[in-house]
Design an enzyme around this catalytic site. Sequence first.
Site, PDB file in Angstrom:
ATOM      1  N   ASN A  38       0.953  -1.200   0.108  1.00  0.00           N
ATOM      2  CA  ASN A  38       0.002   0.061  -0.071  1.00  0.00           C
ATOM      3  C   ASN A  38       0.815   1.208  -0.102  1.00  0.00           C
ATOM      4  O   ASN A  38       1.845   1.595  -0.841  1.00  0.00           O
ATOM      5  CB  ASN A  38      -1.184  -0.020   1.086  1.00  0.00           C
ATOM      6  N   ASP A  39       0.852   2.084   1.113  1.00  0.00           N
ATOM      7  CA  ASP A  39       1.448   3.344   0.781  1.00  0.00           C
ATOM      8  C   ASP A  39       2.716   3.487   0.368  1.00  0.00           C
ATOM      9  O   ASP A  39       3.949   2.680   0.919  1.00  0.00           O
ATOM     10  CB  ASP A  39       1.410   4.123   2.274  1.00  0.00           C
ATOM     11  N   SER A  99       3.773   3.484   8.117  1.00  0.00           N
ATOM     12  CA  SER A  99       3.962   4.604   6.837  1.00  0.00           C
ATOM     13  C   SER A  99       4.920   5.423   7.600  1.00  0.00           C
ATOM     14  O   SER A  99       4.934   5.802   9.002  1.00  0.00           O
ATOM     15  CB  SER A  99       3.030   5.000   6.268  1.00  0.00           C
TER      16      SER A  99
HETATM   17  C1  FRU Z   1      -2.793   4.558   5.074  1.00  0.00           C
HETATM   18  C2  FRU Z   1      -2.324   3.759   6.391  1.00  0.00           C
HETATM   19  C3  FRU Z   1      -1.431   4.661   7.279  1.00  0.00           C
HETATM   20  C4  FRU Z   1      -0.794   3.500   7.839  1.00  0.00           C
HETATM   21  C5  FRU Z   1      -0.605   2.529   6.926  1.00  0.00           C
HETATM   22  C6  FRU Z   1      -0.448   0.990   7.368  1.00  0.00           C
HETATM   23  O1  FRU Z   1      -2.922   4.041   3.835  1.00  0.00           O
HETATM   24  O2  FRU Z   1      -3.466   3.492   6.812  1.00  0.00           O
HETATM   25  O3  FRU Z   1      -1.884   5.339   8.025  1.00  0.00           O
HETATM   26  O4  FRU Z   1       0.492   3.978   8.250  1.00  0.00           O
HETATM   27  O5  FRU Z   1      -1.605   2.746   5.960  1.00  0.00           O
HETATM   28  O6  FRU Z   1      -0.215   0.099   6.431  1.00  0.00           O
END
Ligand code: FRU
Length: 489
Positions: A38-39, A99
């Site tokens: 993800n991020d 993140s």
């Molecule tokens: C955003 C999020 C962040 C977190 C991460 C966890 O998409 O929810 O706030 O750090 O993804 O994977």
Amino acid sequence: MELKNINDANKYIQANKSRLNLQYRLKYHLMGEYGWINDPNGFIYYKGNYHLFYQHNPYEAVWGPMHWGHAISKDLVKWSYLPIALVPGDDFDKDGCFSGSAIEKDDMLCLLYTGHIYTGPDKSKDYKQVQNLAYSKDGINFIKYSKNPVIGEKQIPEEASKKDFRDPKVFKNGQYYYMMLGSNDGNEHGQVLLYKSTNLKDWDFVNILARGNENTGYNWECPDLFELQGKYVLMVSAEHIKTRGNDFNSTHSSIYFIGDLDINKGIFKFDIDDYQQIDNGFDFYAPQTTSDKLGRRLIVAWMDMWGEVMPTQERGHNWAGAMILPREILMVNGKLYFRPIKEIENYRKNHYKLINLKIDGEKNLDTYGDCYELEVEFEGGKAEEFGLKIRKGDNEETILSYKRDESLFIFDRNKSGIGPKGERKINVALKNNKLKLRVFVDVSSVEIFINDGEKVMSGRIYPSKNSVNISVYSKGECKINYLNKWDIV
Ligand code: FRU
């Protein structure tokens, strides 16, 4: 799952990556090597390379114990994977390395990230978060700081959630390092906390930098702040932001405010009612920016959305999640514009070109593809509607249309194949009766830059392999001043 160390995680990827199903893998966008991402995290230009880290579960194509995957690139298009940089499992990041961001200090590549720790059986509620530091001399192997966390729960101010306190974005201003954290006020209003430090290890709380209201989402994630042409831009990813007309129709949305910064007081001065969606498509979240040696402000983001159907999680595909094509951010008349990085033009091959074509109805182009850039200028004439159909095949098409009466541009993926459906709309004014589009198609993604980057829409689509035709169409007469298409190879 029992957490493993870096070597185990890397070995697992190498042993399993032949199990990837390549059908929907993108060709010029960054994805994980295997499993889930993800991020984007830790986006930085460091010692001659762009580094991009990402939230990563290397074991499965689902969100899970978050690692930091790591890739580098010379040109933001071709990426090479490096070993996983961070693996969770220490006391201060027991259940996830969430993140965060990167900064260079004393020649070292330093990462600030959130440690996620479950405190009870209900994972949706029983957790805490702390901020940690890791550093590297070679930009590949990272050492977690022995005195982590560098910001613990005791340093959470009053008027802030005691749980949601994450996604450090670090920047330098004068002699201090500053860290922003995404949070909320405990009462369902997102906010950004500001801390400062001289050494990245000892941090003091400064202030609540910015606070949202009942419209702007109940929690803010992934804050980012930068200066552009004398103004400051604050970006946040707003969870469950309220729908406003055609805007904010995904579960969550990333937004920006333009304002001024009083760094000494730790206040971002802005108008809470004046916010814009960064990308008006379906799939765009958790953007992070950096600047590079060319002085550009660059942005990357996750090109997916929480809660959406992701077909590659099923049927043995064994991967999920991709990044947008990195974009450059510009300020034009007080609004942000987004343009694809110019390096992508080096990958153009097989130029197809049309000029001054009158249409009234639909015309199939004698070119096709699933991995290309297409640039077109429509001159509206009297047409009530005109546009493009891409990834066309038996009963499949993705429609990018303009409706003159309502001044609406529409990205319609209802017939795009398997996977998520729906449409996204935005108001766009024609300029001298013209509409300019630059469309990037990459196997299972579409990114549309409208009128030189005034608006952007991104979305994932999952058409079948042979849905590769392209047409232009209009209802009423309209002219195509030019259309250029290049395969991206
Ligand atoms: C955003 C999020 C962040 C977190 C991460 C966890 O998409 O929810 O706030 O750090 O993804 O994977």
